[in-house]
Structure formats: structure tokens, C-alpha cells
Design a protein around this motif. Structure first.
Motif, short mmCIF file in Angstrom:
data_model
loop_
_atom_site.label_atom_id
_atom_site.label_comp_id
_atom_site.label_asym_id
_atom_site.label_seq_id
_atom_site.Cartn_x
_atom_site.Cartn_y
_atom_site.Cartn_z
N THR A 165 -2.41 8.06 -10.49
CA THR A 165 -0.88 7.25 -10.12
C THR A 165 0.39 7.86 -9.81
N ARG B 64 -1.98 0.99 -12.78
CA ARG B 64 -3.11 1.58 -11.43
C ARG B 64 -1.78 2.00 -9.91
N ALA B 65 -1.94 2.46 -9.28
CA ALA B 65 -0.78 1.90 -8.10
C ALA B 65 -1.16 0.85 -7.06
N GLU B 66 -0.14 0.05 -6.93
CA GLU B 66 -1.24 -0.67 -5.46
C GLU B 66 -1.11 -0.26 -4.43
N GLU B 67 -1.99 -0.45 -3.49
CA GLU B 67 -2.39 0.22 -2.14
C GLU B 67 -0.50 0.37 -1.92
N HIS C 31 -3.58 4.56 4.69
CA HIS C 31 -3.37 3.65 3.38
C HIS C 31 -3.53 4.89 2.18
N VAL D 54 -4.77 4.54 -1.37
CA VAL D 54 -5.51 3.85 -2.78
C VAL D 54 -6.08 3.98 -3.85
#
Length: 253
Positions: A41, A59-62, A77, A79
Motif C-alpha cells: 500500500t 488497503r489502497a483504493e484502485e 489501473h 490494484v
């Protein structure tokens, strides 16, 4: 002398390559995998904010990077996978199947996380690839190298046997989310592994070009060898360069 047929073949090859290359360049989906606390992250957040995050979520957002700010001009992208925010094996498999490339992260200060790449993550990636009959590449990422500044030897030496065992690994990158070291390079390598894959061209197991690739290169050479002397002159090399990239070689003085 180059025949009309040879010139036409080269132009057809050029058109086919460019057309299919552009068709592939729709998007790139990068999935970060690895054990908890290896810095997945933090790597994403450091890339986006260009500074080390003081507070790191589970957790990081997409993240979606627009095409106009990526080196290859392709939307990308990124993820994040969190072992702490785990939604089950089925969720992990679906995310892996959607990915085009895996960034497999371990901590260079954590031998357990490196062993986990060998005992769990790489076999899992191979299982998913085999099940889909695909060759998704892997970028092996040694994070937190800021904690090992006093080492005389590079931690990369410890992963060479792993890279030999798993040809899916395109390259290995040492980085530091804290010091912003090799962060942008890491994601560039991941994108490049998708857009310019080596798997169709080269066999790591045999240590040589694949037969179809070798034959294609021999054909290109024959087409470019306009006087059929078995060598490419400066003029022939220049013509080849013009056809491939619209650039001219400059003669050194």
C-alpha cells in the motif's frame, strides 16, 4: 535489389505489427501481491502523492493513471491486495484473473516474506496462469531497502535462484517507498512487461529465441539485405531504421 514482393512483405509485416500493437494497448491492470507489512500500500500511495504516507490504510483504493501521464500512453489501473482485509480465496482468484501483470512484493529485511513468495505466491500465480492458459508476467519487488543501507551485498543476489526457477519473473526491482527509490520505475517495468512482453519471443528455459521469432528476424534480415551480400551496410541499416521508427542513423565523425 529488393523485389516488390519483399518490400510488400516488409510493409505488410510493419502494418500488422503496428495495428496489433495498438490493439493491445487499451489498458494495463497491475495487481500488487505479497504478505502483510511488506509495503504494498505504501508503494502505491508514494507513487501517487510523491511522498511517504504518514498514515497507511489497510488497503489502497484502485488507482487509475490516465493515458496522457503514462510513458506508453496507456491507461493503467493499480490494484492493491491486502492480507489484513482479506475477502477469501475466491476474491483473490478473481483479482488475479483480472490482472495483466503481478508485482510480487517482499521486504528485503524480512526473510519470511521472501520465503512466502517461493512457497505460496509464485506457485499460486503459476496455478492461475496455467488455469487460464496465459503467461502473466511477474515483477519481483524487494521493498524497504532503506533498512539495509549498510549491507555490502545487494539483496537481489538472494533472489537469483528464484528468478531461474520461475521464468514468469520478468525482472526484480529493489525499491523503498520511504525514500521514493525506484517507485515510478517499478510501475513502468510492470506496464512494459504487458505492452512489450518477452515471453512470445524468448525461452528462458532454453536460453534462446523461440523458433518463430528467430525465423522472423532472419526474414527481416533477408529483406533488408538489399544487395544479398550477407551483411547490412550503413545504407541498409539506415533504411531499416527509417521503416521501423521513421528515424535516420547519424554517422559518427
Amino acid at each position: 535489389v529488393v523485389s516488390t514482393q519483399s518490400t510488400g512483405s516488409f510493409n505488410t509485416f510493419n502494418h500488422y505489427y503496428i495495428t496489433n500493437n495498438l490493439r493491445m494497448k487499451k489498458e494495463v491492470r497491475i495487481l500488487l501481491l505479497g504478505d502483510a507489512d511488506v509495503g504494498k500500500t505504501s508503494l502505491i500511495l508514494s507513487l501517487v502523492s510523491e511522498e511517504f504516507p504518514q498514515h497507511v490504510p489497510l488497503r489502497a483504493e484502485e488507482i487509475t493513471i490516465p493515458a496522457d501521464v503514462t510513458p506508453e500512453g496507456v491507461p493503467t489501473h493499480i490494484v492493491d491486495f491486502s492480507s489484513r482485509e482479506y475477502f477469501g480465496e475466491e476474491f483473490l482468484i478473481k483479482e488475479m484473473q483480472r490482472a495483466h501483470v503481478f508485482c510480487l512484493v517482499y521486504g528485503v529485511d524480512d526473510e519470511k516474506s521472501l520465503e512466502s513468495t517461493r512457497s505460496y505466491w509464485l506457485p499460486k500465480i503459476r496455478e492461475i496462469n496455467d488455469g487460464d492458459n496465459l503467461s502473466r508476467p511477474v515483477i519481483l519487488v524487494g521493498n524497504k531497502d532503506d533498512l539495509l543501507l549498510d549491507l555490502d551485498e545487494s539483496p537481489l543476489e538472494s533472489v537469483l535462484p528464484l528468478m531461474n526457477e520461475y521464468p514468469e519473473i520478468e525482472t526484480c526491482v529493489e525499491c523503498s517507498a520511504k525514500r521514493l527509490k525506484n517507485i515510478s520505475e517499478l510501475f513502468y517495468y510492470a506496464q512494459k512487461a504487458v505492452l512489450h512482453p518477452t515471453a512470445p519471443l524468448y525461452s528462458p528455459d532454453l536460453g534462446k529465441l523461440k523458433p518463430a521469432c528467430a525465423e522472423a528476424l532472419r526474414r527481416v534480415f533477408r529483406i533488408c539485405d538489399m544487395d544479398n551480400d550477407g551483411f547490412l551496410s550503413d545504407h541498409e541499416l539506415n533504411e531499416f531504421q527509417k521503416r521501423c521508427s521513421m528515424l535516420h542513423f547519424s554517422r559518427a565523425i
